[in-house]
Scaffold this motif. Structure first.
Motif, PDB file in Angstrom:
ATOM      1  N   ALA A 101       0.834  -1.225   0.019  1.00 45.23           N
ATOM      2  CA  ALA A 101       0.035  -0.041   0.077  1.00 45.23           C
ATOM      3  C   ALA A 101       0.808   1.204  -0.150  1.00 45.23           C
ATOM      4  N   SER A 102       2.105   1.150  -0.638  1.00 42.73           N
ATOM      5  CA  SER A 102       2.819   2.158  -0.771  1.00 42.73           C
ATOM      6  C   SER A 102       2.902   3.175   0.321  1.00 42.73           C
ATOM      7  N   HIS A 103       2.821   4.326   0.091  1.00 40.19           N
ATOM      8  CA  HIS A 103       3.074   5.518   1.272  1.00 40.19           C
ATOM      9  C   HIS A 103       1.665   5.324   2.125  1.00 40.19           C
ATOM     10  N   ASN A 104       0.630   4.715   2.020  1.00 37.00           N
ATOM     11  CA  ASN A 104      -0.467   4.784   3.080  1.00 37.00           C
ATOM     12  C   ASN A 104       0.031   4.212   4.220  1.00 37.00           C
ATOM     13  N   VAL A 105      -0.850   4.378   5.284  1.00 35.96           N
ATOM     14  CA  VAL A 105      -0.383   4.068   6.785  1.00 35.96           C
ATOM     15  C   VAL A 105      -0.289   2.541   6.861  1.00 35.96           C
ATOM     16  N   VAL A 106       0.396   2.135   7.964  1.00 30.76           N
ATOM     17  CA  VAL A 106       0.971   0.681   7.806  1.00 30.76           C
ATOM     18  C   VAL A 106      -0.171  -0.107   8.082  1.00 30.76           C
ATOM     19  N   SER A 107      -1.293   0.188   8.567  1.00 34.48           N
ATOM     20  CA  SER A 107      -2.304  -0.697   8.721  1.00 34.48           C
ATOM     21  C   SER A 107      -2.950  -1.153   7.370  1.00 34.48           C
ATOM     22  N   ASP A 108      -2.978  -0.308   6.526  1.00 33.73           N
ATOM     23  CA  ASP A 108      -3.367  -0.567   5.376  1.00 33.73           C
ATOM     24  C   ASP A 108      -2.458  -1.524   4.294  1.00 33.73           C
ATOM     25  N   ASN A 109      -3.031  -2.282   3.549  1.00 33.55           N
ATOM     26  CA  ASN A 109      -2.341  -2.922   2.374  1.00 33.55           C
ATOM     27  C   ASN A 109      -2.998  -2.873   1.107  1.00 33.55           C
ATOM     28  N   GLY A 110      -2.241  -3.491   0.259  1.00 35.10           N
ATOM     29  CA  GLY A 110      -2.992  -3.259  -1.152  1.00 35.10           C
ATOM     30  C   GLY A 110      -2.470  -4.592  -1.941  1.00 35.10           C
ATOM     31  N   VAL A 111      -3.132  -4.522  -3.287  1.00 37.02           N
ATOM     32  CA  VAL A 111      -2.504  -5.579  -4.184  1.00 37.02           C
ATOM     33  C   VAL A 111      -2.569  -5.042  -5.511  1.00 37.02           C
ATOM     34  N   LYS A 112      -1.514  -5.136  -6.346  1.00 36.08           N
ATOM     35  CA  LYS A 112      -1.739  -5.016  -7.897  1.00 36.08           C
ATOM     36  C   LYS A 112      -0.978  -5.741  -9.028  1.00 36.08           C
ATOM     37  N   VAL A 113      -1.466  -5.755 -10.074  1.00 35.72           N
ATOM     38  CA  VAL A 113      -0.660  -6.896 -10.833  1.00 35.72           C
ATOM     39  C   VAL A 113       0.210  -6.136 -11.973  1.00 35.72           C
ATOM     40  N   ALA A 114       1.365  -6.844 -12.367  1.00 39.86           N
ATOM     41  CA  ALA A 114       2.206  -6.172 -13.373  1.00 39.86           C
ATOM     42  C   ALA A 114       2.040  -7.041 -14.584  1.00 39.86           C
ATOM     43  N   ASP A 115       1.946  -6.519 -15.711  1.00 37.12           N
ATOM     44  CA  ASP A 115       1.706  -6.865 -16.935  1.00 37.12           C
ATOM     45  C   ASP A 115       3.145  -7.618 -17.524  1.00 37.12           C
ATOM     46  N   PRO A 116       3.056  -8.009 -18.632  1.00 38.31           N
ATOM     47  CA  PRO A 116       4.236  -8.824 -19.007  1.00 38.31           C
ATOM     48  C   PRO A 116       5.393  -7.930 -19.388  1.00 38.31           C
ATOM     49  N   SER A 117       5.232  -6.757 -19.939  1.00 37.72           N
ATOM     50  CA  SER A 117       5.854  -5.657 -20.003  1.00 37.72           C
ATOM     51  C   SER A 117       6.546  -5.007 -18.942  1.00 37.72           C
ATOM     52  N   GLY A 118       6.051  -5.627 -17.855  1.00 34.14           N
ATOM     53  CA  GLY A 118       6.538  -5.128 -16.510  1.00 34.14           C
ATOM     54  C   GLY A 118       5.813  -3.927 -16.050  1.00 34.14           C
ATOM     55  N   GLY A 119       4.901  -3.492 -16.945  1.00 31.59           N
ATOM     56  CA  GLY A 119       4.121  -2.157 -16.740  1.00 31.59           C
ATOM     57  C   GLY A 119       2.840  -2.414 -15.813  1.00 31.59           C
ATOM     58  N   MET A 120       2.104  -1.479 -15.490  1.00 28.26           N
ATOM     59  CA  MET A 120       0.911  -2.036 -14.687  1.00 28.26           C
ATOM     60  C   MET A 120      -0.261  -2.677 -15.797  1.00 28.26           C
ATOM     61  N   LEU A 121      -1.078  -3.709 -14.835  1.00 23.25           N
ATOM     62  CA  LEU A 121      -2.264  -4.325 -15.521  1.00 23.25           C
ATOM     63  C   LEU A 121      -2.828  -3.501 -16.753  1.00 23.25           C
ATOM     64  N   THR A 122      -3.075  -4.139 -17.848  1.00 24.54           N
ATOM     65  CA  THR A 122      -3.571  -3.366 -18.995  1.00 24.54           C
ATOM     66  C   THR A 122      -5.246  -2.813 -18.492  1.00 24.54           C
ATOM     67  N   GLN A 123      -5.566  -1.702 -18.757  1.00 22.52           N
ATOM     68  CA  GLN A 123      -6.916  -1.072 -18.417  1.00 22.52           C
ATOM     69  C   GLN A 123      -8.057  -1.987 -18.759  1.00 22.52           C
ATOM     70  N   ASP A 124      -7.871  -2.555 -19.828  1.00 24.98           N
ATOM     71  CA  ASP A 124      -8.848  -3.491 -20.214  1.00 24.98           C
ATOM     72  C   ASP A 124      -9.346  -4.431 -19.253  1.00 24.98           C
ATOM     73  N   TRP A 125      -8.325  -4.770 -18.415  1.00 27.82           N
ATOM     74  CA  TRP A 125      -8.601  -6.111 -17.679  1.00 27.82           C
ATOM     75  C   TRP A 125      -9.110  -5.591 -16.138  1.00 27.82           C
ATOM     76  N   GLU A 126      -8.996  -4.232 -15.647  1.00 27.06           N
ATOM     77  CA  GLU A 126      -9.426  -3.692 -14.451  1.00 27.06           C
ATOM     78  C   GLU A 126     -10.700  -4.019 -14.131  1.00 27.06           C
ATOM     79  N   PRO A 127     -11.787  -3.962 -15.035  1.00 23.87           N
ATOM     80  CA  PRO A 127     -13.213  -4.417 -14.789  1.00 23.87           C
ATOM     81  C   PRO A 127     -13.160  -5.773 -14.401  1.00 23.87           C
ATOM     82  N   PHE A 128     -12.221  -6.683 -14.704  1.00 22.93           N
ATOM     83  CA  PHE A 128     -12.353  -8.082 -14.473  1.00 22.93           C
ATOM     84  C   PHE A 128     -11.898  -8.287 -12.869  1.00 22.93           C
TER      85      PHE A 128
END
Ligand SMILES: CC(=O)N[C@H]1[C@@H](OP(=O)(O)O)O[C@H](CO)[C@@H](O)[C@@H]1O
Ligand SMILES: [Mg+2]
Length: 580
Positions: free
Chosen positions: A66-93
């Protein structure tokens, strides 16, 4: 879906019931929330990552942070094959999986994705997901949820890369998919080799007095400081890491790039009573150089990472004024990089002397968001550069930057990188080769070598505080500049950021790279009326993608005016007229 797959999914998903009454959305950088409600989300993102890996036939990354957020937060994200962020087409999934109410609904959604995206789940292939996490205590149990998610798709395997910075995970995914070496040791090796190469090419080394002083890093009590400690011996730099995460300090609590950039004050452990600054001051007084400290002297070149080390800002200490700092933000890092790269390109082009070599007009593009200080945009335009604007969130900036031969992007908060196109890199390699046969050691060849080194040093997959820091350090050495000299490239316009809690932040809808609010009706006209009260004021509002707030930004010729413009716009957002 095979019977075996079906029962596996039903069995595992029943262990991860979603939190009641919470609607999650894959925001600016994945899902973020209080860590206690995220197990089912991370489990489901594990499934999503496995599906994406099957679909793209590539390695996919999953980062728990959860990057810069408070320590009690957390988060999750996906890195695409290029190493970049998950394609926006897949965000609705991602959104639909995360919010599925029960295992049966989840299964139905998975089936829909498989059909829609033609995902070959025939048991004959395998998929691979790299799992990384930051230092949050909740990371361990969320990692287990991610592992279960990945393993509940037959043929999908996870590889736990441990506690890493977010950009390390992105880098490793990219390397793996390019068939290149991808371990942490390889990452460190690439960074230190290219950094040393740039340092070896520093012209006229005697003018480096200021920058050879110690650099002090605020590690935000996160992972970045630890990683810098691991590599610093191989760099030949004097670096002291504070807020390294090993002491009593709490992750992101009054420390780190986000705090420093937004509050514009010293982080913890950097005050006059902390070790280092006081002794520097005494030293300066003894030698009769009190002003020396303020203007780029010993011990005041400081940098701050955020908790997962994908953001970096620099600052220097203004000794006379308590905890005030001279902030050198992402916009100025961008300006420094742009200046240096443009200089190297023009040296290289001067070398077109008819002795062979192909012409190439490298297109340099700069990408910013509405949060970029207006003075930085003016400066970049004065340099003759093309400046583009995108909405907030690196996924937008990165995509835009990738359209250039050299695309430089930064958010004001210090998140950014420099992207080099394949086409430009192959030309550069060819040019370098030509130059080494006709004019070895020439200025042109040095410029070519510098650009090659920059492309290796600066992370091509994502904004990376560690590699950004090393590029800043190398360029400061190259220029013979202190932080204060660098800061004088232009004078920031005073600005103020505020956040306002509202019932539904999504009621604010924006356009024009977030500079105009089209909803709720009438609010933009009211904001315009406030702006009109100032000469050269600028202000906009937008819903945050990571917090439940509407953000307000204002810029004006004086700090008082910026503060009061921000305050009156915040009033409009808070008031009953538009948003309640
Ligand atoms: C004003 C600001 O700093 N916004 C940040 C913040 O997004 P918001 O959507 O503003 O909450 O977090 C993002 C992820 O780190 C970062 O990309 C972005 O720049
Ligand atoms: Mg971060």
């Amino acid at each position: 879906m095979k019977e075996e797959q079906l029962s596996l999914l039903l069995k595992s998903s029943s262990k991860f019931p979603p939190p009641l009454g919470v609607k999650l959305s894959y925001g600016t950088s994945g899902f973020r929330a209080d860590a206690s409600i995220l197990r089912s989300t991370v489990f489901r993102v594990g499934i999503l990552a496995a599906l994406r890996s099957f679909q793209t036939k590539s390695v996919i990354g999953l980062m728990i942070t959860a990057s810069h957020n408070v320590v009690s937060d957390n988060g999750v994200k996906v890195a695409d094959p290029s190493g970049g962020m998950l394609t926006q087409d897949w965000e609705p999934f991602a959104d639909s999986l995360a919010n599925a109410a029960d295992p049966h609904h989840l299964l139905q959604l998975i089936n829909e994705i498989i059909k829609k995206e033609n995902i070959p789940l025939d048991g004959t292939r395998s998929a691979e997901i790299l799992l990384g996490r930051d230092t949050r205590p909740s990371g361990e149990s969320l990692l287990e949820a991610a592992k279960e998610g990945v393993s509940s798709i037959l043929g999908a395997n996870f590889f736990d890369i441990g506690v890493v910075t977010t950009p390390q995970l992105h880098w490793m995914v990219r390397q793996r998919n390019l068939g290149l070496k991808a371990s942490e040791a390889d990452y460190f090796e690439q960074l230190s080799t290219s950094f040393r190469c740039l340092m070896d090419l520093v012209p006229n080394k005697s003018g480096m007095a200021n920058t050879s002083e110690k650099l002090i890093l605020d590690g935000a009590n996160g992972i970045g400081g630890e990683k810098l400690e691991m590599i610093k011996e191989s760099l030949g730099l004097v670096i002291e890491v504070r807020n390294s995460g090993k002491g009593a300090g709490v992750l992101n609590e009054k420390v780190g790039a986000d705090f420093v950039q937004k509050e514009k004050i010293l982080p913890r452990s950097f005050g006059p009573n902390d070790v280092g600054f006081r002794s520097a001051e005494i030293f300066a007084v003894v030698w009769g150089f009190r002003g020396w400290i303020k203007f780029g002297g010993g011990g005041d070149r400081c940098a701050s990472f955020d908790g997962d080390a994908d953001r970096i800002v620099y600052f220097s200490v203004i000794q006379e004024t308590g905890n005030k700092i001279n902030l050198v933000d992402g916009d100025k890092i961008l300006s420094l990089f742009a200046l240096f790269i443009k200089e190297q390109i023009s040296i290289l082009q001067q070398g077109k002397d008819g002795k062979g070599g192909s012409e190439y007009h490298a297109r340099i593009g700069v990408v910013q968001t509405a949060y970029a200080n207006g003075a930085s945009t003016d400066y970049l335009k004065r340099l003759g550069l093309e400046v583009m604007f995108t909405p907030t969130g690196v996924k937008y900036l990165h995509e835009q930057a990738a359209a250039y031969d050299i695309g430089i992007y930064f958010e004001a908060n210090g998140h950014g990188t420099v992207l080099f196109s394949e086409k430009f890199l192959s030309w550069l390699e060819e040019r370098n080769h030509e130059l080494s046969s006709v004019s070895i050691g020439s200025e042109q060849q040095k410029a070519a070598l510098r650009l090659v080194a920059v492309s290796k040093l600066i992370n091509q997959a994502a904004g990376d505080a560690l590699s950004g820091l090393l590029l800043v350090e190398a360029i400061l050495q190259h220029m013979g500049w202190s932080v204060n000299k660098w800061s004088e490239l232009y004078q920031d316009l005073p600005s103020r950021q505020l956040k306002v809690k509202v019932l539904d932040r999504k009621a604010v809808v924006t356009t024009n790279a977030e500079t105009v609010a089209v909803e709720p009706p009438g609010i933009q006209e009211a904001i315009n009326a406030e702006i009109a009260k100032y000469t050269q004021g600028r202000s906009f509002i937008r819903p945050s993608g990571t917090e439940d707030v509407v953000r307000v930004y204002a810029e004006a010729p004086t700090q008082e005016e910026a503060d009061s413009l921000a305050k009156s716009v915040a009033h409009l957002v808070e008031g009953p007229e538009y948003l309640k």
